[in-house]
Design an enzyme around this catalytic site. Structure first.
Site, PDB file in Angstrom:
ATOM      1  N   LYS A 140     -37.538   0.698   5.146  1.00 43.51           N
ATOM      2  CA  LYS A 140     -38.425  -0.246   5.498  1.00 43.51           C
ATOM      3  C   LYS A 140     -37.807  -0.911   6.774  1.00 43.51           C
ATOM      4  CE  LYS A 140     -42.360  -2.017   4.048  1.00 43.51           C
ATOM      5  NZ  LYS A 140     -43.351  -1.419   3.366  1.00 43.51           N
TER       6      LYS A 140
ATOM      7  N   ASP B  83     -47.105  -1.885   8.327  1.00 45.45           N
ATOM      8  CA  ASP B  83     -47.127  -2.855   7.237  1.00 45.45           C
ATOM      9  C   ASP B  83     -47.925  -4.026   7.781  1.00 45.45           C
ATOM     10  OD1 ASP B  83     -45.992  -2.632   4.401  1.00 45.45           O
ATOM     11  OD2 ASP B  83     -45.497  -4.947   5.023  1.00 45.45           O
TER      12      ASP B  83
HETATM   13  N1  GLU Z   1     -46.287   0.135   4.295  1.00 43.00           N
HETATM   14  C1  GLU Z   1     -46.934   0.775   3.611  1.00 43.00           C
HETATM   15  C2  GLU Z   1     -46.172   0.730   2.176  1.00 43.00           C
HETATM   16  O1  GLU Z   1     -45.838  -0.262   1.721  1.00 43.00           O
HETATM   17  C3  GLU Z   1     -46.849   2.409   4.080  1.00 43.00           C
HETATM   18  C4  GLU Z   1     -45.823   2.729   4.442  1.00 43.00           C
HETATM   19  C5  GLU Z   1     -45.821   4.240   5.173  1.00 43.00           C
HETATM   20  O2  GLU Z   1     -46.826   4.835   5.339  1.00 43.00           O
HETATM   21  O3  GLU Z   1     -44.748   4.982   5.666  1.00 43.00           O
HETATM   22  O4  GLU Z   1     -45.815   1.689   1.360  1.00 43.00           O
END
Ligand code: GLU
Length: 447
Positions: A129, A169
Site C-alpha cells: 500500500k 484508493d
Molecule cells: N485500494 C483498493 C483496496 O483497498 C484496491 C487496490 C488495488 O486495486 O490494487 O483493495
C-alpha cells in the site's frame, strides 16, 4: 496459556513496543490476531517458523519527499509512502491513498489488511500500500497533475511488473492513475501492467471502476443467502459517495434493495425513494461537488450535517464505504437498535474493535473489509492479466469472474470458520483462509 496463545500475545506486544505511535496498524493486527489462535493450535510448525513475526513486519517501507509547485507558483512539500508488506504469493499489490490523514500507521494498516485480502481473491498477488498526506480537495487539475508527476518520479524506482503494482484508493481515481501512468511512461517506457485502474484506452479493464462496489454487493448477497435471506426489498444505509459507495448503491438497487443514504466528510443525504446514482455520479465525478449539492437538485432528498451513523433511521443493512473507524461502539449500538441484520464493509477497517464486538453480541451478520471489499483488487489482478495477454476482456466476462471470486471467497471463509471451530464467524473465516494461504507459501519457501 497454551503455546499458541502465548505466541500470539508476544506478537501483539512486540508490535505495540516497536510501533507505539501507530494506533491504526496496531488495531488491524489486533483484530487479526484475535481470530487466528485455532490455526496456531493446529499448526505449531508456524510458531517455530515465526510466520507471524515475519508477516507483521513489512518486507520494505519506503518514505519519500514529494515537492511540487502550486498554481500560485509556491513550492509545496508532502510526504509519500510505499509499504511493500508481503510478497509470499506474488508481487506487492495495493492502492495509493492521497489524503491529509495519511501517515506510516495508516499505510501499514492498509498494507497489512491487503496481504490477506489479496490472498482471499485466489489470485497471485502479495500485499502492499502507499500514498501521501496530500489533500486533493480544492486543488486544480494542473496541481493534481504536477503532484502525481512528482510522486511518480520517486515511486518509479521502487515498482515493477513482477515487483509491485500500485492502483487507486481514497483520493486516487482514474484521473490520478492517468497522470501517474503518463509520468511512468515518460521515465521508463510503456509498461501497461505497472498500474491498475487505468483508463480503457491505455490498458484499463472494463468493470474495474465498478468492481469494489459490485463485489461488495455480490458478497453481501452471498452472506444473506447463507442465512436464508436476500437483498431484495431491504432498506440500506451506505456511507461515502466515492467509487465504492456509488457502485455499491447501483448494484444493490439492481438487486431490488433501496439505498436511502450517501455521505461525504461534511454530511449525508437521506432519500427515502432511493439514491439516484446517475445524479450522484454527475455531482461527484463531473462537478467534483459535495453531497449538499445533491440535495439541492433532488427534491426527495434532505441534507444533514454530521455522520450518517448518528442518523435516526430504520434500516436492514449497513454498508460503510467511507473510511477507517467511521463506526464506533455507540454508533454500532444505534444501528443495531435501528434493526440492522447485516454489516458489510466497503471501506477498509470502518468498524472499531468495539463496534465489531457489538455486532457479534447482537448476532448481526458481519462481512469484514478484507473479504467484502476484495472485488476491487481482484479485478486489478484481472487487469494485470489482460495487460500481459495484450487483450481486453468484455464487461460481462470480467463482471462474471468478479461475481465468481466474491462467492468463492465467501464460501472459503464459511468453510475455514467451520473447520477451525468458529462456524458463522465470517471475520475469523476470512482471516484464517487468507492467512493459511500466505503462511503455507512462506513456509514452503523457507527463510
Ligand atoms: N485500494 C483498493 C483496496 O483497498 C484496491 C487496490 C488495488 O486495486 O490494487 O483493495
Amino acid at each position: 496459556m497454551t503455546q499458541a496463545t502465548d505466541y500470539l500475545a508476544t506478537i501483539q506486544a512486540t508490535v505495540a513496543k516497536r510501533d507505539p505511535h501507530q494506533p491504526e496498524f496496531q488495531e488491524a493486527v489486533g483484530n487479526f490476531l484475535k481470530t487466528i489462535t485455532p490455526v496456531f493450535e493446529a499448526h505449531p510448525e508456524y510458531i517455530k517458523a515465526n510466520i507471524l513475526g515475519r508477516i507483521t513486519e513489512p518486507e520494505r517501507a519506503i518514505q519519500f519527499q514529494v515537492a511540487w509547485q502550486d498554481d500560485a507558483g509556491n513550492m509545496q512539500v508532502n510526504r509519500g509512502f510505499r509499504v511493500q508488506f508481503n510478497s509470499a504469493i506474488g508481487p506487492y499489490k495495493g492502492g495509493l491513498r492521497f489524503h491529509p490523514s495519511v501517515n506510516l500507521s495508516i499505510v501499514k494498516f492498509l498494507g497489512f489488511e491487503q496481504i490477506f485480502k489479496n490472498a482471499l481473491t485466489g489470485l497471485p498477488i502479495g500485499g502492499g500500500k502507499g500514498g501521501a498526506d496530500f489533500n486533493p480537495k480544492g486543488k486544480s487539475d494542473a496541481e493534481i497533475m504536477r503532484f502525481c508527476q512528482s510522486f511518480m518520479i520517486e515511486l518509479q524506482r521502487h515498482i515493477g511488473l513482477d515487483l509491485d503494482v500500485p492502483a487507486g484508493d481514497i483520493g486516487v481515481g482514474g484521473r490520478e492513475v492517468g497522470y501517474l501512468y503518463g509520468m511512468y511512461k515518460r521515465l521508463r517506457g510503456a509498461e501497461r501492467g505497472i498500474l491498475t485502474g487505468k483508463g480503457l484506452s491505455y490498458g484499463g479493464s472494463l468493470a474495474r471502476p465498478e468492481a469494489t462496489g459490485y463485489g461488495l454487493i455480490y458478497y453481501t448477497e452471498a452472506m444473506l443467502k447463507e442465512n436464508g435471506k436476500r437483498l431484495a426489498g431491504k432498506k440500506i444505509v451506505v456511507s461515502g459517495a466515492g467509487n465504492v459507495a456509488t457502485y455499491a448503491i447501483e448494484k444493490a438497487q439492481a438487486y431490488g434493495a433501496t439505498v436511502i443514504t450517501a455521505s461525504d466528510s461534511n454530511g449525508y443525504v437521506v432519500d427515502p425513494t432511493g439514491i439516484d446514482v446517475a445524479r450522484l455520479r454527475r455531482i461527484k465525478e463531473v462537478q467534483r461537488g459535495r453531497m449538499s449539492d445533491y440535495a439541492d437538485v433532488v427534491p426527495t432528498a434532505t441534507y444533514y450535517e454530521g455522520s450518517v451513523w448518528d442518523a435516526d433511521l430504520t434500516y436492514d443493512v449497513a454498508l460503510p464505504c467511507a473510511t477507517q473507524n467511521e463506526i464506533d461502539a455507540t454508533q454500532a449500538k444505534r444501528l443495531i437498535d435501528a434493526g440492522v441484520i447485516a454489516v458489510a464493509e466497503g471501506a477498509n477497517m470502518p468498524s472499531t474493535p468495539e463496534a465489531i464486538a457489538a455486532y457479534a453480541q447482537a448476532g448481526v451478520y458481519y462481512g469484514p473489509a478484507k473479504a467484502a471489499n476484495a472485488g476491487g483488487v481482484a479485478v486489478s489482478a484481472l487487469e494485470m492479466s489482460q495487460d500481459s495477454r495484450r487483450m481486453s476482456d468484455s464487461f460481462e466476462t470480467v463482471d462474471g469472474q468478479l461475481k465468481q471470486i466474491m462467492e468463492t471467497l465467501f464460501a472459503q471463509s464459511v468453510a475455514a470458520a467451520a473447520e477451525y471451530g468458529v462456524p458463522g464467524d465470517y471475520m475469523a473465516g476470512a482471516n484464517i483462509a487468507g492467512f493459511t494461504k500466505v503462511a503455507d507459501a512462506m513456509f514452503a519457501q523457507g527463510w
